[in-house]
Design a protein around this motif. Structure first.
Motif, PDB file in Angstrom:
ATOM      1  N   THR A  67      37.655  39.614  19.940  1.00 54.27           N
ATOM      2  CA  THR A  67      38.878  39.297  20.686  1.00 54.27           C
ATOM      3  C   THR A  67      38.904  40.062  21.995  1.00 54.27           C
ATOM      4  OG1 THR A  67      40.071  39.067  18.592  1.00 54.27           O
ATOM      5  CG2 THR A  67      41.397  39.177  20.596  1.00 54.27           C
ATOM      6  N   ALA A  68      39.200  39.358  23.080  1.00 55.05           N
ATOM      7  CA  ALA A  68      39.430  40.003  24.376  1.00 55.05           C
ATOM      8  C   ALA A  68      40.935  40.122  24.594  1.00 55.05           C
ATOM      9  CB  ALA A  68      38.791  39.199  25.499  1.00 55.05           C
ATOM     10  N   VAL A  69      41.362  41.246  25.143  1.00 54.86           N
ATOM     11  CA  VAL A  69      42.779  41.490  25.449  1.00 54.86           C
ATOM     12  C   VAL A  69      42.907  41.599  26.958  1.00 54.86           C
ATOM     13  CG1 VAL A  69      44.749  43.011  25.102  1.00 54.86           C
ATOM     14  CG2 VAL A  69      43.088  42.692  23.253  1.00 54.86           C
ATOM     15  N   MET A  70      43.763  40.745  27.537  1.00 50.66           N
ATOM     16  CA  MET A  70      43.899  40.682  28.985  1.00 50.66           C
ATOM     17  C   MET A  70      45.361  40.696  29.390  1.00 50.66           C
ATOM     18  SD  MET A  70      40.999  37.900  30.101  1.00 50.66           S
ATOM     19  CE  MET A  70      40.861  38.591  31.762  1.00 50.66           C
ATOM     20  N   GLY A  71      45.594  40.994  30.651  1.00 47.74           N
ATOM     21  CA  GLY A  71      46.951  40.964  31.182  1.00 47.74           C
ATOM     22  C   GLY A  71      46.983  41.596  32.551  1.00 47.74           C
ATOM     23  N   PRO A  72      48.056  41.355  33.306  1.00 48.51           N
ATOM     24  CA  PRO A  72      48.182  41.955  34.629  1.00 48.51           C
ATOM     25  C   PRO A  72      48.221  43.473  34.547  1.00 48.51           C
ATOM     26  CG  PRO A  72      49.845  40.248  34.269  1.00 48.51           C
ATOM     27  CD  PRO A  72      49.200  40.511  32.955  1.00 48.51           C
ATOM     28  N   SER A  73      48.036  44.120  35.678  1.00 47.36           N
ATOM     29  CA  SER A  73      48.182  45.566  35.745  1.00 47.36           C
ATOM     30  C   SER A  73      49.576  45.950  35.249  1.00 47.36           C
ATOM     31  CB  SER A  73      48.000  46.029  37.200  1.00 47.36           C
ATOM     32  OG  SER A  73      48.172  47.411  37.304  1.00 47.36           O
ATOM     33  N   ALA A 122      34.201  36.136  24.052  1.00 44.83           N
ATOM     34  CA  ALA A 122      35.001  36.361  22.854  1.00 44.83           C
ATOM     35  C   ALA A 122      35.323  35.048  22.139  1.00 44.83           C
ATOM     36  CB  ALA A 122      36.295  37.082  23.222  1.00 44.83           C
ATOM     37  N   ASP A 123      35.727  35.170  20.868  1.00 47.89           N
ATOM     38  CA  ASP A 123      36.211  34.013  20.118  1.00 47.89           C
ATOM     39  C   ASP A 123      37.604  33.611  20.588  1.00 47.89           C
ATOM     40  OD1 ASP A 123      33.985  34.204  18.243  1.00 47.89           O
ATOM     41  OD2 ASP A 123      35.032  35.937  17.416  1.00 47.89           O
ATOM     42  N   ARG A 124      38.357  34.634  21.010  1.00 48.41           N
ATOM     43  CA  ARG A 124      39.773  34.434  21.317  1.00 48.41           C
ATOM     44  C   ARG A 124      40.167  35.431  22.404  1.00 48.41           C
ATOM     45  NH1 ARG A 124      44.722  36.461  17.460  1.00 48.41           N
ATOM     46  NH2 ARG A 124      43.292  38.208  17.279  1.00 48.41           N
ATOM     47  N   VAL A 125      41.039  35.003  23.287  1.00 45.76           N
ATOM     48  CA  VAL A 125      41.622  35.901  24.285  1.00 45.76           C
ATOM     49  C   VAL A 125      43.123  35.953  24.040  1.00 45.76           C
ATOM     50  CG1 VAL A 125      41.921  36.415  26.731  1.00 45.76           C
ATOM     51  CG2 VAL A 125      39.883  35.205  25.975  1.00 45.76           C
ATOM     52  N   VAL A 126      43.659  37.159  23.912  1.00 41.23           N
ATOM     53  CA  VAL A 126      45.111  37.316  23.814  1.00 41.23           C
ATOM     54  C   VAL A 126      45.618  37.916  25.118  1.00 41.23           C
ATOM     55  CG1 VAL A 126      45.140  37.493  21.306  1.00 41.23           C
ATOM     56  CG2 VAL A 126      44.924  39.569  22.665  1.00 41.23           C
ATOM     57  N   PHE A 127      46.776  37.452  25.558  1.00 42.55           N
ATOM     58  CA  PHE A 127      47.327  37.870  26.840  1.00 42.55           C
ATOM     59  C   PHE A 127      48.598  38.685  26.633  1.00 42.55           C
ATOM     60  CE2 PHE A 127      44.903  34.025  27.591  1.00 42.55           C
ATOM     61  CZ  PHE A 127      44.154  34.350  28.716  1.00 42.55           C
ATOM     62  N   LEU A 128      48.666  39.801  27.354  1.00 44.06           N
ATOM     63  CA  LEU A 128      49.863  40.635  27.359  1.00 44.06           C
ATOM     64  C   LEU A 128      50.495  40.565  28.740  1.00 44.06           C
ATOM     65  CD1 LEU A 128      48.607  43.925  25.607  1.00 44.06           C
ATOM     66  CD2 LEU A 128      49.536  41.857  24.554  1.00 44.06           C
ATOM     67  N   ALA A 161      42.684  30.707  35.030  1.00 38.07           N
ATOM     68  CA  ALA A 161      43.895  29.915  35.267  1.00 38.07           C
ATOM     69  C   ALA A 161      45.099  30.539  34.574  1.00 38.07           C
ATOM     70  CB  ALA A 161      43.681  28.478  34.779  1.00 38.07           C
ATOM     71  N   ARG A 162      44.901  30.991  33.341  1.00 41.75           N
ATOM     72  CA  ARG A 162      46.011  31.625  32.602  1.00 41.75           C
ATOM     73  C   ARG A 162      46.434  32.938  33.272  1.00 41.75           C
ATOM     74  NH1 ARG A 162      47.879  31.292  27.169  1.00 41.75           N
ATOM     75  NH2 ARG A 162      46.911  29.226  27.228  1.00 41.75           N
ATOM     76  N   MET A 163      45.457  33.728  33.712  1.00 42.28           N
ATOM     77  CA  MET A 163      45.778  34.987  34.385  1.00 42.28           C
ATOM     78  C   MET A 163      46.523  34.746  35.694  1.00 42.28           C
ATOM     79  SD  MET A 163      44.874  37.746  32.708  1.00 42.28           S
ATOM     80  CE  MET A 163      44.387  39.054  33.848  1.00 42.28           C
ATOM     81  N   THR A 164      46.131  33.703  36.406  1.00 38.95           N
ATOM     82  CA  THR A 164      46.820  33.370  37.654  1.00 38.95           C
ATOM     83  C   THR A 164      48.274  33.000  37.373  1.00 38.95           C
ATOM     84  OG1 THR A 164      44.763  32.603  38.665  1.00 38.95           O
ATOM     85  CG2 THR A 164      46.809  31.857  39.677  1.00 38.95           C
ATOM     86  N   ARG A 165      48.506  32.230  36.291  1.00 37.56           N
ATOM     87  CA  ARG A 165      49.879  31.864  35.924  1.00 37.56           C
ATOM     88  C   ARG A 165      50.701  33.087  35.544  1.00 37.56           C
ATOM     89  NH1 ARG A 165      47.645  27.516  33.106  1.00 37.56           N
ATOM     90  NH2 ARG A 165      48.321  28.234  31.043  1.00 37.56           N
ATOM     91  N   LEU A 166      50.042  34.098  35.003  1.00 35.78           N
ATOM     92  CA  LEU A 166      50.748  35.334  34.651  1.00 35.78           C
ATOM     93  C   LEU A 166      51.026  36.211  35.872  1.00 35.78           C
ATOM     94  CD1 LEU A 166      48.864  36.386  31.390  1.00 35.78           C
ATOM     95  CD2 LEU A 166      51.194  35.498  31.573  1.00 35.78           C
ATOM     96  N   GLY A 167      50.518  35.776  37.030  1.00 38.69           N
ATOM     97  CA  GLY A 167      50.750  36.549  38.246  1.00 38.69           C
ATOM     98  C   GLY A 167      49.809  37.724  38.397  1.00 38.69           C
ATOM     99  N   VAL A 217      39.270  45.245  25.695  1.00 35.79           N
ATOM    100  CA  VAL A 217      40.197  45.143  26.816  1.00 35.79           C
ATOM    101  C   VAL A 217      39.391  44.912  28.088  1.00 35.79           C
ATOM    102  CG1 VAL A 217      41.825  46.424  28.264  1.00 35.79           C
ATOM    103  CG2 VAL A 217      41.997  46.568  25.775  1.00 35.79           C
ATOM    104  N   THR A 218      39.740  43.872  28.834  1.00 37.22           N
ATOM    105  CA  THR A 218      39.005  43.561  30.060  1.00 37.22           C
ATOM    106  C   THR A 218      39.928  42.892  31.062  1.00 37.22           C
ATOM    107  OG1 THR A 218      37.059  42.427  30.975  1.00 37.22           O
ATOM    108  CG2 THR A 218      38.230  41.290  29.197  1.00 37.22           C
TER     109      THR A 218
END
Length: 266
Positions: free
Chosen positions: A45-51, A217-223, A242-248, A207-208
């Motif tokens: 699992t990858a964990v992603m999100g804005p700063s 990864a098999d799955r990416v979760v966004f915070l 695209a998802r990260m861009t939508r999260l700003g 975390v990346t």
């Protein structure tokens, strides 16, 4: 948030309604807000999100490096809240592996000494066959007597991966493990991490900020803002970006731009 994979397999790590508050009164900051998440055994699992989304706080709480203000964290069948500092240290040593961007190798020790260090600290007699299998898996058989300073960055990260694998932990937490590597080296390291999940059933939580890294990864979760805000299964770099861009995440030029996707890993 449970996937079909989680239902089929046992759960390696589970967070239930985790809150983490820093500071008091007017200075109070909620880094995690009722965060619930689970990670099935043998999944990547990858964990992603804005700063500022809570990625580092998540990692520290999930790995037992920091204690949540409320909620529970379970590794395997162990609730971390019930452990004192000595028990927590033992659990981290025996059941959790860590891979960091900065490698964190001891410069005076050889490759082999760095790899077996967790076993020595745990008072365990190294199993020579098991260690050689790990060394061969990460492609370091010709380098076991070298010092870290004699290795490239990619080779040093391979040593760090071998060190994390050698105790056969329940879960490995990786914090930006390819952040200090060039594109080609990073791809090789990510392929090695992917293989550790697919071939030996290791559980990996990474975390990346990088969509290319996340696509392994098999799955990416966004915070975002300390909360779970979505996930992708079988991710592609384009879908992640695209998802990260939508999260700003990349609206501000001072943050990591989406050129990461075009240019690969750095």
């Amino acid at each position: 948030m449970h996937t079909r994979e989680d239902v089929r397999s046992t759960t390696a790590v589970r967070l239930e309604a985790v809150r983490k508050i820093y500071g008091k009164g007017d200075n109070e900051v909620a880094a995690l807000k009722e965060l619930s998440m689970s990670f099935g055994t043998g999944t990547f699992t990858a964990v992603m999100g804005p700063s500022g989304s809570g990625k580092s706080t998540f990692l520290h709480c999930a790995a037992g490096l920091d204690q949540p203000t409320s909620g529970s964290v379970t590794v395997g069948d162990v609730d971390l809240a019930g452990l004192d500092e000595v028990q927590l240290t033992k659990l981290r040593r025996d059941r959790i592996g860590f891979i960091f961007q900065s490698f964190n190798l001891l410069p005076a020790l050889t490759v082999m000494q760095n790899i077996v260090l967790p076993l020595k600290l745990a008072g365990k007699r190294p199993n020579k066959n098991q260690i050689l299998m790990v060394v061969n898996r990460v492609g370091l058989a010709e380098r076991i007597n070298h010092l870290p300073g004699q290795l490239s960055g990619g080779q040093q990260q391979r040593v760090a991966i071998a060190r994390a694998l050698v105790t056969r932990p329940d879960v490995i937490f990786a914090d930006e493990p390819t952040g200090a590597l060039d594109t080609r080296t990073a791809a090789a390291v990510l392929a090695l991490l992917r293989e550790s999940v697919s071939a030996i059933g290791q559980t990996l939580v990474m975390v990346t900020h990088d969509p290319v890294a996340a696509s392994y990864a098999d799955r990416v979760v966004f915070l975002a803002d300390g909360r779970f805000v979505g996930e992708l299964h079988r991710p592609t770099p384009e879908a992640v970006a695209a998802r990260m861009t939508r999260l700003g995440a990349w609206d501000d030029e001072t943050r990591e731009p989406s050129a990461t996707v075009a240019g690969g890993l750095h």
